[in-house]
Design an enzyme around this catalytic site. Sequence first.
Site, short mmCIF file in Angstrom:
data_model
loop_
_atom_site.label_atom_id
_atom_site.label_comp_id
_atom_site.label_asym_id
_atom_site.label_seq_id
_atom_site.Cartn_x
_atom_site.Cartn_y
_atom_site.Cartn_z
N GLU A 105 -2.21 -28.93 28.18
CA GLU A 105 -3.39 -29.79 28.05
C GLU A 105 -3.15 -30.91 27.03
O GLU A 105 -3.96 -31.81 26.90
CB GLU A 105 -4.61 -28.96 27.65
CG GLU A 105 -5.12 -28.06 28.76
CD GLU A 105 -6.40 -27.33 28.35
OE1 GLU A 105 -7.46 -27.96 28.28
OE2 GLU A 105 -6.31 -26.11 28.09
N THR B 200 0.82 -1.21 0.00
CA THR B 200 0.00 0.00 0.00
C THR B 200 0.85 1.26 0.00
O THR B 200 0.44 2.29 -0.52
CB THR B 200 -0.94 -0.03 1.23
OG1 THR B 200 -1.77 -1.17 1.10
CG2 THR B 200 -1.80 1.20 1.33
N SER C 83 1.38 -7.35 -0.69
CA SER C 83 2.11 -8.39 0.05
C SER C 83 1.25 -9.63 0.31
O SER C 83 1.75 -10.64 0.79
CB SER C 83 2.70 -7.84 1.34
OG SER C 83 1.72 -7.69 2.33
N TYR D 138 -8.35 0.75 -3.62
CA TYR D 138 -7.08 1.15 -4.25
C TYR D 138 -6.37 -0.11 -4.72
O TYR D 138 -6.77 -1.23 -4.40
CB TYR D 138 -6.20 1.92 -3.25
CG TYR D 138 -5.68 1.04 -2.13
CD1 TYR D 138 -6.48 0.74 -1.02
CD2 TYR D 138 -4.41 0.47 -2.20
CE1 TYR D 138 -6.03 -0.09 -0.02
CE2 TYR D 138 -3.95 -0.37 -1.18
CZ TYR D 138 -4.76 -0.64 -0.10
OH TYR D 138 -4.31 -1.46 0.88
N LYS E 25 0.03 -7.86 12.97
CA LYS E 25 -1.01 -6.94 12.48
C LYS E 25 -2.30 -7.23 13.24
O LYS E 25 -2.74 -8.39 13.26
CB LYS E 25 -1.20 -7.13 10.97
CG LYS E 25 -2.09 -6.09 10.33
CD LYS E 25 -2.14 -6.23 8.80
CE LYS E 25 -2.92 -5.08 8.20
NZ LYS E 25 -2.98 -5.14 6.72
N THR F 58 1.56 -4.32 4.31
CA THR F 58 1.38 -4.63 5.73
C THR F 58 0.84 -6.05 5.97
O THR F 58 1.01 -6.59 7.05
CB THR F 58 0.40 -3.64 6.40
OG1 THR F 58 -0.86 -3.69 5.72
CG2 THR F 58 0.94 -2.22 6.38
N ASP F 59 0.19 -6.64 4.95
CA ASP F 59 -0.49 -7.93 5.19
C ASP F 59 0.46 -9.03 5.66
O ASP F 59 0.12 -9.82 6.54
CB ASP F 59 -1.18 -8.41 3.90
CG ASP F 59 -2.43 -7.59 3.57
OD1 ASP F 59 -2.82 -6.74 4.38
OD2 ASP F 59 -3.00 -7.83 2.49
N1 ASP Z 1 -2.76 -5.57 0.89
C1 ASP Z 1 -1.76 -4.58 1.15
C2 ASP Z 1 -0.41 -5.28 1.16
O1 ASP Z 1 -0.13 -6.00 2.08
C3 ASP Z 1 -2.03 -3.91 2.43
C4 ASP Z 1 -1.00 -2.90 2.89
O2 ASP Z 1 0.11 -2.80 2.40
O3 ASP Z 1 -1.32 -2.16 3.84
O4 ASP Z 1 0.33 -5.11 0.23
#
Ligand code: ASP
Length: 356
Positions: A313, A40, A86, A53, A192, A119-120
Site C-alpha cells: 500500500e 527475573t 532486561s 519482585y 514475547k 524476558t523483556d
Molecule cells: N523485567 C524482567 C526482565 O526483563 C522480566 C523478566 O525477566 O521476566 O528482566
Amino acid sequence: MKSKRISLVLPPILVLLLASPAISQTPKLPNVVVLATGGTIAGAAATDVQAGYTSGQVGVDQLLAAVPQAKKLANLRGEQISNIGSQDMNDEVWLKLARRINELTAMPDVAGVVITHGTDTIEETAYFLNLVVKSRKPVVLTAAMRPSTALSADGPLNFYNAVAVAANKDAAGRGVLVVINDWIHGASSLTKTSTTAVQTFMSPLRGLIGTVAYGDAEWYRGPVGKNTVDSEFSLDGVTTLPRVDIVMAYENVDGALIDAAVAAGAKGVVIAGVGNGNMTKAALDALAAQAKKGIVCVRSSRVTTGNVGRNVEVDDDKLGLVASLDLNPQKSRVLLRLALTRTKDPKQIQRYFVEY
Ligand code: ASP
C-alpha cells in the site's frame, strides 16, 4: 640396579570394574560457560506468593548452586556480566556480552555458552548476538517469568534445559537459540506475547527450532536467515552503535515523533505501523522527507504476526523506504543499527532485511 618397571597392583574392586563389560566409563562432560546478565531468573521477592519482585538480585554462583542437576550435563562455570532487569539492557552490556561470547567460543575446550537474561528484551539481545557472534557452537539464552523465590519458579528447569541444549552437539550451527518453557526458539523468530504468562514466547511465522523436555532435545528445523559465522556484521572496531528509534503508528498520528527522533540523533527510524506497515499520510510524508535527507526509514508492523511487504500500500521504491518483511519493530531496530555500521544505502539495507 633396580628395575624401573612399576608393578601395578590393583585393588580387587577396581579389577572387577575394569573387567566388567557391562559397566562403561562416564564420558567426559562438555564445558559450558554461564554468563549471567540478570532478569527475573535472578529475581527475588519477599514471599513466594506475591506478584511484586525485583529483577537481578541473585548472583551467578547462587544460580548455579540452585540447579545442581545441571552439573550432570556439563562442567559449568559462571561469570557475571551484569545484574539488571532486561528493561535496562543497554549497548554497554551488549558489547561486553558479545565480545565475551566471541572470546569463549574461540576457546577449544568451551563447548557452548548459556546466557541468563530477563524476558523483556531477550528477543532483542538474542537477535543482536545472532548477528555478531562468530561461532557455530551453541549459544543459548534462557530466562524465567517467575522470580527464583516464587512458588513454582520456572527458572531452574529453564536453566537445566538451556545447559542441556548448550552441551548438545546437535544444537551447533542453528544460530543463537532461546530455551524457555520447554521450547527452543530461533533468535530471529521468537517474540514475547504475554506480559505475565509462563507460556509467553512464540515463534509465530517460522515456528520452533525444537523442543526440550528435561534435557532431552528434539529438533525440527535449522535457522532461517544468515547468522553467526555467515553474518557480515562484526563488532571489530565498533565502540558505539548508531541510534535508531521506533515510532508507533495509530489513528491520527502525525510526523512530529519521527522528526523528533531525528532531531534527537537517530540515524534510522523504524515505524511500528498499523497493518502491513501503514501509517497516516502525514506520518508517511514526514518519513519520506527524512528518507530523502539520508535517514534510513524502515516500515515494520505493530501486528504480532505477518509480513510487511514492499510496495503493497506504500510505494517504497518511490519514497526510498525499507520494508521489514517478517522482522518485528524491535528486531528491525537491531538489524538497522548493525546495517548502519556498514552503509546508509536503503537498497543494500533492504537486502539485509531479505537475507537476515
Ligand atoms: N523485567 C524482567 C526482565 O526483563 C522480566 C523478566 O525477566 O521476566 O528482566
